[in-house]
Design a protein around this motif. Structure first.
Motif, PDB file in Angstrom:
ATOM      1  N   LYS A 181       0.826  -1.204   0.000  1.00  0.00           N
ATOM      2  CA  LYS A 181       0.000   0.000   0.000  1.00  0.00           C
ATOM      3  C   LYS A 181       0.861   1.255   0.000  1.00  0.00           C
ATOM      4  O   LYS A 181       0.580   2.221  -0.704  1.00  0.00           O
ATOM      5  CB  LYS A 181      -0.951   0.003   1.199  1.00  0.00           C
ATOM      6  N   VAL A 182       1.915   1.243   0.802  1.00  0.00           N
ATOM      7  CA  VAL A 182       2.813   2.399   0.865  1.00  0.00           C
ATOM      8  C   VAL A 182       3.490   2.605  -0.487  1.00  0.00           C
ATOM      9  O   VAL A 182       3.555   3.729  -0.996  1.00  0.00           O
ATOM     10  CB  VAL A 182       3.856   2.226   1.993  1.00  0.00           C
ATOM     11  N   LEU A 183       3.981   1.528  -1.082  1.00  0.00           N
ATOM     12  CA  LEU A 183       4.647   1.650  -2.382  1.00  0.00           C
ATOM     13  C   LEU A 183       3.689   2.159  -3.454  1.00  0.00           C
ATOM     14  O   LEU A 183       4.071   2.960  -4.311  1.00  0.00           O
ATOM     15  CB  LEU A 183       5.251   0.302  -2.793  1.00  0.00           C
ATOM     16  N   ALA A 184       2.439   1.711  -3.397  1.00  0.00           N
ATOM     17  CA  ALA A 184       1.447   2.185  -4.368  1.00  0.00           C
ATOM     18  C   ALA A 184       1.218   3.687  -4.210  1.00  0.00           C
ATOM     19  O   ALA A 184       1.130   4.422  -5.201  1.00  0.00           O
ATOM     20  CB  ALA A 184       0.135   1.423  -4.198  1.00  0.00           C
ATOM     21  N   LYS A 185       1.154   4.153  -2.962  1.00  0.00           N
ATOM     22  CA  LYS A 185       0.954   5.582  -2.726  1.00  0.00           C
ATOM     23  C   LYS A 185       2.174   6.382  -3.167  1.00  0.00           C
ATOM     24  O   LYS A 185       2.044   7.459  -3.742  1.00  0.00           O
ATOM     25  CB  LYS A 185       0.640   5.846  -1.257  1.00  0.00           C
ATOM     26  N   ASP A 204       4.171  12.909  -7.384  1.00  0.00           N
ATOM     27  CA  ASP A 204       4.983  13.484  -8.460  1.00  0.00           C
ATOM     28  C   ASP A 204       6.450  13.218  -8.134  1.00  0.00           C
ATOM     29  O   ASP A 204       6.814  12.883  -7.015  1.00  0.00           O
ATOM     30  CB  ASP A 204       4.681  14.980  -8.657  1.00  0.00           C
ATOM     31  N   ASP A 205       7.306  13.360  -9.124  1.00  0.00           N
ATOM     32  CA  ASP A 205       8.705  12.972  -9.003  1.00  0.00           C
ATOM     33  C   ASP A 205       9.411  13.699  -7.859  1.00  0.00           C
ATOM     34  O   ASP A 205      10.162  13.088  -7.098  1.00  0.00           O
ATOM     35  CB  ASP A 205       9.441  13.215 -10.324  1.00  0.00           C
ATOM     36  N   TYR A 206       9.177  14.994  -7.705  1.00  0.00           N
ATOM     37  CA  TYR A 206       9.838  15.772  -6.652  1.00  0.00           C
ATOM     38  C   TYR A 206       9.466  15.233  -5.272  1.00  0.00           C
ATOM     39  O   TYR A 206      10.334  14.997  -4.432  1.00  0.00           O
ATOM     40  CB  TYR A 206       9.474  17.259  -6.759  1.00  0.00           C
ATOM     41  N   GLN A 222      11.036  11.736  -4.680  1.00  0.00           N
ATOM     42  CA  GLN A 222      12.463  11.819  -4.376  1.00  0.00           C
ATOM     43  C   GLN A 222      12.689  12.344  -2.959  1.00  0.00           C
ATOM     44  O   GLN A 222      13.560  11.857  -2.241  1.00  0.00           O
ATOM     45  CB  GLN A 222      13.192  12.698  -5.404  1.00  0.00           C
ATOM     46  N   SER A 223      11.890  13.339  -2.540  1.00  0.00           N
ATOM     47  CA  SER A 223      12.007  13.882  -1.177  1.00  0.00           C
ATOM     48  C   SER A 223      11.710  12.804  -0.145  1.00  0.00           C
ATOM     49  O   SER A 223      12.426  12.652   0.848  1.00  0.00           O
ATOM     50  CB  SER A 223      11.039  15.052  -0.984  1.00  0.00           C
ATOM     51  N   LEU A 224      10.653  12.053  -0.369  1.00  0.00           N
ATOM     52  CA  LEU A 224      10.267  10.988   0.547  1.00  0.00           C
ATOM     53  C   LEU A 224      11.342   9.910   0.614  1.00  0.00           C
ATOM     54  O   LEU A 224      11.703   9.431   1.695  1.00  0.00           O
ATOM     55  CB  LEU A 224       8.926  10.380   0.127  1.00  0.00           C
ATOM     56  N   LEU A 225      11.880   9.533  -0.528  1.00  0.00           N
ATOM     57  CA  LEU A 225      12.926   8.512  -0.553  1.00  0.00           C
ATOM     58  C   LEU A 225      14.187   8.988   0.170  1.00  0.00           C
ATOM     59  O   LEU A 225      14.862   8.202   0.830  1.00  0.00           O
ATOM     60  CB  LEU A 225      13.229   8.091  -1.988  1.00  0.00           C
TER      61      LEU A 225
END
Length: 121
Positions: free
Chosen positions: A95-99, A104-106, A109-112
């Motif tokens: 579920k987390v990966l789907a969200k 959006d890309d920015y 990337q921030s979350l990662l």
């Protein structure tokens, strides 16, 4: 982290290790044997037992397992008690990966970057 927060964490750690010592005493488990089971030097286990060093989760969970404390089961019971649903880790992860995939890309990337920073501690 503030000094007060650090002091509280150390105090809670000391209380926890005091309880661990009591369980070991009642079960007849020597500190030396526990250290050996956890692949630690007796001197390191002594630091934990005397509250000189805070035991990290990756050491604490196996220690609790040796003492017969099933943290995962207790958490599951607490979730049930609170009326929550038990979900498998895989289901939650999917579920987390789907969200994350819908961001959006920015934002993705921030979350990662945040996950990377948290994972490196």
């Amino acid at each position: 982290m503030s000094q007060t927060t650090t002091d509280l964490r150390l105090e809670r750690s000391e209380i926890l290790m005091s309880r661990v010592r009591e369980v070991c005493l009642l079960m007849g488990i020597r500190q030396k044997d526990l250290a050996q089971s956890l692949q630690l030097k007796p001197s390191q286990m002594n630091l934990y037992f005397n509250g000189k060093v805070e035991m990290r989760v990756e050491r604490l969970l196996p220690l609790l397992e040796i003492l017969g404390v099933d943290v995962e089961r207790q958490l599951e019971e607490k979730i049930k008690e609170l009326g929550g649903e038990l979900r498998s880790f895989q289901e939650t992860e999917n579920k987390v990966l789907a969200k994350i995939g819908r961001l959006d890309d920015y934002k993705r990337q921030s979350l990662l970057r945040i996950i990377h920073i948290l994972g490196s501690k």
